[in-house]
Motif scaffolding. Structure first.
Motif, PDB file in Angstrom:
ATOM      1  N   PHE A  38       0.854  -1.189   0.000  1.00  0.00           N
ATOM      2  CA  PHE A  38       0.000   0.000   0.000  1.00  0.00           C
ATOM      3  C   PHE A  38       0.890   1.239   0.000  1.00  0.00           C
ATOM      4  O   PHE A  38       1.705   1.428   0.906  1.00  0.00           O
ATOM      5  CB  PHE A  38      -0.910   0.010   1.229  1.00  0.00           C
ATOM      6  CG  PHE A  38      -1.888  -1.134   1.268  1.00  0.00           C
ATOM      7  CD1 PHE A  38      -3.166  -0.992   0.750  1.00  0.00           C
ATOM      8  CD2 PHE A  38      -1.523  -2.352   1.818  1.00  0.00           C
ATOM      9  CE1 PHE A  38      -4.067  -2.049   0.775  1.00  0.00           C
ATOM     10  CE2 PHE A  38      -2.415  -3.421   1.846  1.00  0.00           C
ATOM     11  CZ  PHE A  38      -3.693  -3.265   1.323  1.00  0.00           C
ATOM     12  N   THR A  39       0.704   2.082  -1.006  1.00  0.00           N
ATOM     13  CA  THR A  39       1.562   3.253  -1.158  1.00  0.00           C
ATOM     14  C   THR A  39       0.739   4.493  -1.504  1.00  0.00           C
ATOM     15  O   THR A  39      -0.087   4.461  -2.425  1.00  0.00           O
ATOM     16  CB  THR A  39       2.598   3.026  -2.280  1.00  0.00           C
ATOM     17  OG1 THR A  39       3.385   1.878  -1.975  1.00  0.00           O
ATOM     18  CG2 THR A  39       3.514   4.227  -2.423  1.00  0.00           C
ATOM     19  N   GLY A  40       0.957   5.564  -0.757  1.00  0.00           N
ATOM     20  CA  GLY A  40       0.357   6.846  -1.095  1.00  0.00           C
ATOM     21  C   GLY A  40      -1.148   6.918  -0.944  1.00  0.00           C
ATOM     22  O   GLY A  40      -1.806   7.707  -1.624  1.00  0.00           O
ATOM     23  N   ASN A  41      -1.719   6.115  -0.035  1.00  0.00           N
ATOM     24  CA  ASN A  41      -3.163   6.152   0.204  1.00  0.00           C
ATOM     25  C   ASN A  41      -3.481   7.091   1.368  1.00  0.00           C
ATOM     26  O   ASN A  41      -2.657   7.287   2.260  1.00  0.00           O
ATOM     27  CB  ASN A  41      -3.675   4.740   0.500  1.00  0.00           C
ATOM     28  CG  ASN A  41      -3.370   3.780  -0.637  1.00  0.00           C
ATOM     29  OD1 ASN A  41      -3.939   3.870  -1.710  1.00  0.00           O
ATOM     30  ND2 ASN A  41      -2.437   2.865  -0.396  1.00  0.00           N
ATOM     31  N   LYS A  42      -4.703   7.650   1.369  1.00  0.00           N
ATOM     32  CA  LYS A  42      -5.038   8.662   2.367  1.00  0.00           C
ATOM     33  C   LYS A  42      -6.465   8.498   2.886  1.00  0.00           C
ATOM     34  O   LYS A  42      -7.387   8.266   2.106  1.00  0.00           O
ATOM     35  CB  LYS A  42      -4.906  10.061   1.755  1.00  0.00           C
ATOM     36  CG  LYS A  42      -3.524  10.394   1.226  1.00  0.00           C
ATOM     37  CD  LYS A  42      -3.527  11.722   0.487  1.00  0.00           C
ATOM     38  CE  LYS A  42      -2.174  12.020  -0.138  1.00  0.00           C
ATOM     39  NZ  LYS A  42      -2.207  13.261  -0.949  1.00  0.00           N
ATOM     40  N   THR A  79      -1.362   8.141   4.690  1.00  0.00           N
ATOM     41  CA  THR A  79      -1.681   9.244   5.597  1.00  0.00           C
ATOM     42  C   THR A  79      -3.078   9.084   6.184  1.00  0.00           C
ATOM     43  O   THR A  79      -4.011   8.701   5.473  1.00  0.00           O
ATOM     44  CB  THR A  79      -1.632  10.592   4.839  1.00  0.00           C
ATOM     45  OG1 THR A  79      -0.355  10.749   4.227  1.00  0.00           O
ATOM     46  CG2 THR A  79      -1.880  11.753   5.779  1.00  0.00           C
ATOM     47  N   ALA A  80      -3.208   9.382   7.482  1.00  0.00           N
ATOM     48  CA  ALA A  80      -4.527   9.404   8.122  1.00  0.00           C
ATOM     49  C   ALA A  80      -4.599  10.572   9.093  1.00  0.00           C
ATOM     50  O   ALA A  80      -3.624  10.874   9.788  1.00  0.00           O
ATOM     51  CB  ALA A  80      -4.793   8.096   8.851  1.00  0.00           C
ATOM     52  N   ASN A  92       4.961   6.625   6.825  1.00  0.00           N
ATOM     53  CA  ASN A  92       3.521   6.854   6.929  1.00  0.00           C
ATOM     54  C   ASN A  92       3.284   8.056   7.848  1.00  0.00           C
ATOM     55  O   ASN A  92       3.993   8.246   8.839  1.00  0.00           O
ATOM     56  CB  ASN A  92       2.836   5.603   7.468  1.00  0.00           C
ATOM     57  CG  ASN A  92       3.010   4.420   6.533  1.00  0.00           C
ATOM     58  OD1 ASN A  92       2.379   4.346   5.485  1.00  0.00           O
ATOM     59  ND2 ASN A  92       3.889   3.495   6.899  1.00  0.00           N
ATOM     60  N   ILE A  93       2.290   8.876   7.520  1.00  0.00           N
ATOM     61  CA  ILE A  93       2.140  10.178   8.168  1.00  0.00           C
ATOM     62  C   ILE A  93       0.868  10.231   9.008  1.00  0.00           C
ATOM     63  O   ILE A  93      -0.235  10.009   8.500  1.00  0.00           O
ATOM     64  CB  ILE A  93       2.107  11.298   7.111  1.00  0.00           C
ATOM     65  CG1 ILE A  93       3.383  11.262   6.266  1.00  0.00           C
ATOM     66  CG2 ILE A  93       1.941  12.658   7.779  1.00  0.00           C
ATOM     67  CD1 ILE A  93       3.329  12.157   5.052  1.00  0.00           C
ATOM     68  N   GLY A  94       1.025  10.522  10.289  1.00  0.00           N
ATOM     69  CA  GLY A  94      -0.110  10.657  11.195  1.00  0.00           C
ATOM     70  C   GLY A  94       0.378  10.846  12.616  1.00  0.00           C
ATOM     71  O   GLY A  94       1.560  10.645  12.913  1.00  0.00           O
TER      72      GLY A  94
END
Length: 229
Positions: free
Chosen positions: A158-162, A191-192, A214-216
């Motif tokens: 999973f890559t670049g999902n938001k 990202t979430a 991963n961003i969050g």
């Protein structure tokens, strides 16, 4: 007189065969000289690395999300036919058949920043495996996949999902509302705004999986109970 003519005929035929053979040799040599060296590639040059880190043959077959929807239908034991699917239209694919197995066989699904998930899984015991999903952008829980029932992910990337809605937009890539099992998967640049920039689950396990960038604010993996190993 007849014998003399036959002898001449034999000599002419022999000379003609030699001429034809000579022309064939010249023709072959010319063909070899004209080969473009740039078009000579080894098998290694015709291999590329997919997002899951495994090597696959050059991907030639292109499908779209509409094709994917027709192939999967409502679920069952499905093996995908194309190497690459790009979002074009259609609503989120709903998998409603219990114990379905969706085998991507290394396929890539590019959601192209569309505002829908790739899959909404409403059945129990569904397994999704050997698949790459990227660039999904959903305003809610589960940017790429939402599991409403217990389910499994195996060997997926999973890559670049938001998950880009409000503060309750959990699971940038995947959201399990109940138990989940994630094995041999990779998550990067998801990202979430809520919990679990990559994965959010009520309970379950995550094993032998990688998480990168991963961003969050609440961790790449967030679960009510279970283990990460």
């Amino acid at each position: 007189m007849a014998i003399f003519l036959l002898g001449i005929t034999s000599v002419c035929a022999s000379e003609m065969d030699d001429a034809i053979a000579s022309e064939d040799i010249n023709s072959v040599e010319l063909s070899i000289d004209e080969i473009d060296e740039d078009n000579l590639k080894t098998d290694d040059e015709n291999i590329q690395v997919a997002g899951d880190g495994e090597t696959h043959g050059v991907q030639k077959d292109e499908g779209n999300y509409s094709t994917l929807a027709r192939e999967i239908g409502s679920g069952g034991n499905v093996e995908l036919s194309y190497d690459h699917y790009t979002y074009d239209e259609c609503n989120t694919i709903i998998i409603s058949v219990n114990n379905s197995v969706i085998d991507g066989k290394g396929a890539v699904i590019d959601m192209a920043e569309s505002n829908i998930r790739a899959f909404n899984v409403t059945a129990s015991g569904v397994t999704i495996k050997n698949l790459v999903i990227k660039n999904a952008n959903y305003a809610g829980k589960g940017g790429a996949i939402y599991f409403a029932c217990p389910g499994n992910l195996t060997n997926c990337n999973f890559t670049g999902n938001k998950a880009t809605g409000g503060e309750d937009s959990d699971g940038g890539a995947v959201y399990f509302s109940e138990a989940g099992n994630v094995t041999d998967c990779s998550f990067s640049d998801n990202t979430a705004k809520g919990y679990g920039s990559a994965v959010r689950m009520l309970s379950g396990s995550v094993s032998n999986s990688n998480f990168t960038d991963n961003i969050g604010d609440h961790g790449a993996v967030n679960m009510g109970s279970g283990n990460v190993s």
